[in-house]
Design an enzyme around this catalytic site. Sequence first.
Site, PDB file in Angstrom:
ATOM      1  N   ASP A 242      70.888  24.933  81.560  1.00  0.00           N
ATOM      2  CA  ASP A 242      69.954  25.507  80.589  1.00  0.00           C
ATOM      3  C   ASP A 242      68.506  25.330  81.070  1.00  0.00           C
ATOM      4  O   ASP A 242      67.710  26.279  81.056  1.00  0.00           O
ATOM      5  CB  ASP A 242      70.165  24.820  79.231  1.00  0.00           C
ATOM      6  CG  ASP A 242      69.201  25.307  78.176  1.00  0.00           C
ATOM      7  OD1 ASP A 242      69.361  26.446  77.710  1.00  0.00           O
ATOM      8  OD2 ASP A 242      68.261  24.556  77.831  1.00  0.00           O
TER       9      ASP A 242
ATOM     10  N   LYS B 211      65.488  28.099  82.281  1.00  0.00           N
ATOM     11  CA  LYS B 211      64.118  28.069  81.746  1.00  0.00           C
ATOM     12  C   LYS B 211      63.087  27.939  82.859  1.00  0.00           C
ATOM     13  O   LYS B 211      62.044  28.597  82.815  1.00  0.00           O
ATOM     14  CB  LYS B 211      63.994  26.938  80.718  1.00  0.00           C
ATOM     15  CG  LYS B 211      64.821  27.218  79.454  1.00  0.00           C
ATOM     16  CD  LYS B 211      64.947  25.996  78.587  1.00  0.00           C
ATOM     17  CE  LYS B 211      65.686  26.285  77.288  1.00  0.00           C
ATOM     18  NZ  LYS B 211      66.076  25.065  76.580  1.00  0.00           N
TER      19      LYS B 211
ATOM     20  N   VAL C 296      69.878  29.561  65.199  1.00  0.00           N
ATOM     21  CA  VAL C 296      68.573  30.214  65.324  1.00  0.00           C
ATOM     22  C   VAL C 296      68.504  31.458  64.433  1.00  0.00           C
ATOM     23  O   VAL C 296      67.512  31.663  63.712  1.00  0.00           O
ATOM     24  CB  VAL C 296      68.269  30.567  66.805  1.00  0.00           C
ATOM     25  CG1 VAL C 296      66.889  31.198  66.922  1.00  0.00           C
ATOM     26  CG2 VAL C 296      68.354  29.329  67.684  1.00  0.00           C
TER      27      VAL C 296
ATOM     28  N   GLY D 114      61.755  26.138  72.909  1.00  0.00           N
ATOM     29  CA  GLY D 114      61.976  26.275  71.464  1.00  0.00           C
ATOM     30  C   GLY D 114      60.736  26.792  70.755  1.00  0.00           C
ATOM     31  O   GLY D 114      60.286  27.906  71.000  1.00  0.00           O
TER      32      GLY D 114
HETATM   33  N1  HSE Z   1      70.316  23.712  74.104  1.00  0.00           N
HETATM   34  C1  HSE Z   1      68.932  23.991  74.215  1.00  0.00           C
HETATM   35  C2  HSE Z   1      68.178  22.683  74.286  1.00  0.00           C
HETATM   36  C3  HSE Z   1      68.477  24.818  73.036  1.00  0.00           C
HETATM   37  O1  HSE Z   1      68.752  21.646  73.960  1.00  0.00           O
HETATM   38  O2  HSE Z   1      67.009  22.672  74.690  1.00  0.00           O
HETATM   39  C4  HSE Z   1      67.088  25.361  73.147  1.00  0.00           C
HETATM   40  O3  HSE Z   1      66.963  26.239  74.228  1.00  0.00           O
END
Ligand code: HSE
Length: 402
Positions: free
Chosen positions: A198, A202, A14, A131
């Site tokens: 992850d 979120k 990023v 993203g």
């Molecule tokens: N590892 C995360 C995904 C990256 O695959 O969504 C973006 O937050």
Amino acid sequence: MKKHGVAILGFGVVGGGVAELLTKNSEEIKAYLGCEVEIRKILDLRDFPNSPFSSLVTHSFDEVLADESVDTVMEMMGGSHPAYEYTVAALKAGKNVITSNKEVVAGFGDEFVALAEKMGVSYRFEAAVGGGIPVINPLLGCVRQNKIREVRGILNGTTNYILTKMFTYGDSFENALTDAQAKGYAEANPAADVLGTDACRKITILTALATDKLYDVKTVHTEGITGIRKADVLFADSRNCKIKLLGRCIAAGGREFIMVAPFLLPSDSPLSTVNGVYNAVEVVAEPLGNVMFYGQGAGAGATASAVVGDLLPIIAYGNANPIKPGFNRVGTPASDSFGDFESRKYIAFPTEYAEKVQKIFAGDEITISEECVILTGYESEKATDTKIASIGVEPLSKIRFL
Ligand code: HSE
């Protein structure tokens, strides 16, 4: 011409994407804002002798902090530490902070927002969820006049990519994951992707934006994709459904049901058509109805677009935007309400338990062939789990319908 200095913390996928975007589109940004954006420092543990940015690379955060020409710090290191300490130090030094790091936002967002407010600077994190999809700022601004009933979405590009590769193209889990890593989608430790961690960070952030309540991520019910079997996908196909890993926050009766888990989505659900690295966030609100935000959920270019997108309003208005995220920390564990969450479920047991299943799940639709498959009506997690406990063995699968 006015100049705005930035420092990049973390020169990985990023961070590299941000440096490239700021350089490639510098003329457009200059013309748009009447301001020249200059990268003053790039912090990383590594050296990049062959990079056009090598002269900007430093290993010392103190150097970044002491550089008065750095107006905004862009943190793209990932992980909680030292990202937390660097963010606090940068805000205290009067620098704006932009991040793509969902782990620190979900863990410490309340602290950062309050500190930024106190220091009269900005803390922005559009890239932390979805993203490249603009979803954080629309949720804060365009949607909040509604009553938000639910925010649900495909929030992890890596797992969606893996599910698509495995179940549409017959690829193996390992190959699909390696491919996602090579494309720069996966976390440094891909366990965070495949175990749902992850996506959990979120949905915790999205919950805070929708409800002003910041729950402890560790208390959010979280399942990943590692338990999904070929038999589950065949079942899904037979019902004209797709299996997707969803993050959901449902606000009902003054409380929230928050979870990350694989769900069976009927083919007329817009989320069922989201494939590959694409993410989507669907908001159900009144009087708005359903809206969906869709785009690439991971990768250098898409995520860099969201990071740089956060820089433009900082340059244009500074900290003048009065709409701030309402990150009020909640002491109650999010898991407290989960037992009451009601859904229809597909459950599979080995056939030797068929007799018991027929007794205990009497009234539900049961099919016995290679496995003993149950389709429950709407019932709570507690009710289903009590029945499963009476069978005396863990099911082969338990997947909820959306
Ligand atoms: N590892 C995360 C995904 C990256 O695959 O969504 C973006 O937050």
